[in-house]
Write a protein that holds these residues in place. Structure first.
Motif, PDB file in Angstrom:
ATOM      1  N   GLU A 175       7.260  71.412 -70.771  1.00 13.98           N
ATOM      2  CA  GLU A 175       7.355  70.255 -69.861  1.00 13.98           C
ATOM      3  C   GLU A 175       5.971  69.721 -69.502  1.00 13.98           C
ATOM      4  O   GLU A 175       5.737  68.517 -69.399  1.00 13.98           O
ATOM      5  N   ASP A 176       5.028  70.654 -69.293  1.00 15.81           N
ATOM      6  CA  ASP A 176       3.668  70.236 -68.879  1.00 15.81           C
ATOM      7  C   ASP A 176       2.968  69.456 -69.986  1.00 15.81           C
ATOM      8  O   ASP A 176       2.170  68.553 -69.729  1.00 15.81           O
ATOM      9  N   LEU A 235       4.537  71.929 -59.299  1.00 13.57           N
ATOM     10  CA  LEU A 235       5.659  72.715 -58.734  1.00 13.57           C
ATOM     11  C   LEU A 235       6.933  71.888 -58.790  1.00 13.57           C
ATOM     12  O   LEU A 235       7.995  72.349 -59.207  1.00 13.57           O
ATOM     13  N   GLU A 236       6.796  70.604 -58.387  1.00 14.84           N
ATOM     14  CA  GLU A 236       7.960  69.703 -58.359  1.00 14.84           C
ATOM     15  C   GLU A 236       8.560  69.579 -59.765  1.00 14.84           C
ATOM     16  O   GLU A 236       9.763  69.664 -59.955  1.00 14.84           O
ATOM     17  N   GLY A 239      10.649  72.489 -60.310  1.00 13.42           N
ATOM     18  CA  GLY A 239      11.632  72.900 -59.295  1.00 13.42           C
ATOM     19  C   GLY A 239      11.239  74.191 -58.595  1.00 13.42           C
ATOM     20  O   GLY A 239      12.083  75.034 -58.293  1.00 13.42           O
ATOM     21  N   ILE A 240       9.932  74.350 -58.349  1.00 12.12           N
ATOM     22  CA  ILE A 240       9.460  75.521 -57.585  1.00 12.12           C
ATOM     23  C   ILE A 240       9.046  75.014 -56.196  1.00 12.12           C
ATOM     24  O   ILE A 240       8.330  74.019 -56.082  1.00 12.12           O
ATOM     25  N   GLY A 241       9.490  75.701 -55.158  1.00 15.65           N
ATOM     26  CA  GLY A 241       9.229  75.239 -53.784  1.00 15.65           C
ATOM     27  C   GLY A 241       7.769  75.422 -53.393  1.00 15.65           C
ATOM     28  O   GLY A 241       7.136  76.422 -53.748  1.00 15.65           O
ATOM     29  N   VAL A 271       7.616  79.605 -66.198  1.00 21.50           N
ATOM     30  CA  VAL A 271       6.900  78.320 -66.125  1.00 21.50           C
ATOM     31  C   VAL A 271       5.407  78.492 -66.427  1.00 21.50           C
ATOM     32  O   VAL A 271       4.807  77.690 -67.135  1.00 21.50           O
ATOM     33  N   PHE A 272       4.810  79.568 -65.877  1.00 23.25           N
ATOM     34  CA  PHE A 272       3.345  79.661 -65.916  1.00 23.25           C
ATOM     35  C   PHE A 272       2.822  80.652 -66.947  1.00 23.25           C
ATOM     36  O   PHE A 272       1.632  80.979 -66.946  1.00 23.25           O
ATOM     37  N   SER A 273       3.691  81.168 -67.824  1.00 19.31           N
ATOM     38  CA  SER A 273       3.149  82.091 -68.831  1.00 19.31           C
ATOM     39  C   SER A 273       4.026  82.146 -70.072  1.00 19.31           C
ATOM     40  O   SER A 273       5.189  81.696 -70.056  1.00 19.31           O
TER      41      SER A 273
END
Ligand SMILES: C[C@H](OP(=O)(O)OC[C@@H](O)[C@@H](O)[C@@H](O)Cn1c2nc(=O)[nH]c(=O)c-2cc2ccc(O)cc21)C(=O)N[C@@H](CCC(=O)N[C@@H](CCC(=O)O)C(=O)O)C(=O)O
Length: 318
Positions: A175-176, A235-236, A239-241, A271-273
């Motif tokens: 996504e990024d 984050l948005e 979907g991470i608060g 998401v981050f790895s």
């Protein structure tokens, strides 16, 4: 197509040994990070120049505040000479924590990066630079050195499209890159360049092991810091608060790393790895390549045992 990141919180000789192993199993580029509290990036690259033969050697990434662009040009040109033409300069705006610790004001990063890249390029062409009160010229030929940019924010990504030979984006999720690549393309278009001129590199946090849970617990240590430093927009997108992030950054600032890591959710890991067994990681690599990424950088932690993970990647992923 595959690079690997080493952080000189380890001694240069140990990184030299791992870089040689990475070269032997098929990695194409080593990226060495640049933070004031670790060993110096250029002396580390000098050691790697001597201990390796083919693999490209890059600063991943330096910045235009803690060293003058003139010194950066001289340093990367020296590495290029030492390594027989294998140097790549990776330069980004640097990070706030570093500059706060060094008492450096982080002013106008976009302008600073743009101006520094143009000074460095001119010096590497052995031109005399006379802007901004300078009157400088290198006394030796640097050879041809690509300049990549570390970038995440939208404007920095566009700038990279305008001026850089490659972009190193600290992200591990497709996504990024679906969000970043159009921004890079805006810059490419603005500068009338060919999109092929700009290599897009996924500078991932990577953790591979035959045992999925071991890989995950090693990744948590790094993902906690990535999540804590993630802007609201990222984050948005996933979907991470914001409050989940703030809980982690609060724990980190209190030095309570155990609770910071235990607050890392499976979603954050995803998401981050790039984490898991070789097959899990290869699946994510294929998703990243499908977005238009040209190089996958295997970034910290690499795995629970760096040497074993490098061999696993060589055998099952490259
Ligand atoms: C400055 C910042 O850019 P950014 O690219 O998001 O910065 C985040 C990171 O890229 C940056 O901290 C990097 O240095 C982090 N970084 C490393 N940073 C390090 O210090 N050391 C490293 O080893 C390192 C490695 C690394 C690897 C890959 C990577 O992608 C980043 C890496 C930002 O806020 N950009 C925004 C706003 C920019 C802006 O408009 N700011 C200006 C106004 C305009 C002007 O500057 O003229 C201002 O602040 O006033 C944007 O791009 O939209």
């Amino acid at each position: 197509m595959f690079g690997i990141e080493f952080v000189p919180s380890d001694p240069a000789l140990k990184i030299g040994y791992l870089s040689k192993l990475a070269e032997d199993v098929g990695f194409e580029t080593v990226w060495i990070t640049d933070h004031y509290n670790n060993r110096d990036v250029y002396s580390t690259l000098a050691v790697l120049s001597m201990l390796t033969n083919r693999i490209r050697l890059g600063t991943g990434v330096t910045n235009p505040y803690t060293r003058s662009p003139i010194i950066t040009a001289s340093s990367i040109a020296s590495i290029n000479e030492l390594s027989g033409g294998r140097a790549i300069l990776g330069i980004g705006p640097g990070d706030k924590a570093t500059f706060d610790a060094m008492g450096i004001a982080w002013e106008k990063p976009l302008t600073r990066v743009r101006e520094s890249v143009s000074v460095i390029r001119a010096l590497l062409r052995k031109e005399r630079v006379t802007q901004g009160g300078m009157n400088a010229q290198l006394s030796f030929s640097a050879g041809n050195i690509p300049i990549y940019m570390g970038a995440q924010g939208p404007k920095m990504l566009e700038l990279a499209g305008e001026i850089a030979d490659g972009v190193l984006i600290n992200a591990s999720h497709p996504e990024d890159f679906r969000a970043a690549i159009p921004l890079i393309r805006n810059g490419v278009q603005r500068a009338g360049r060919d999109p092929e001129d700009v290599k897009v590199c996924a500078y991932t946090s990577f953790s591979v092991d035959r045992d999925r849970s071991k890989a995950a617990s090693e990744a948590r240590k790094v993902v906690a810091f990535i999540a804590a430093g993630s802007p609201d927009a990222v984050l948005e997108r996933h979907g991470i608060g914001v409050q989940e992030r703030d809980a982690i950054s609060k724990a980190i600032s209190k030095g309570d790393f155990a609770s910071a890591m235990s607050s890392v959710t499976d979603k954050m890991l995803d998401v981050f790895s790039v984490t898991g067994t070789p097959d899990d990681c290869r699946a994510r690599v294929d998703e990243l390549l499908a977005t238009g990424v040209n190089q996958i950088v295997v970034g910290s932690p690499i795995g629970p045992d760096k040497e074993r993970s490098i061999r696993l990647i060589g055998k099952n992923i490259l």
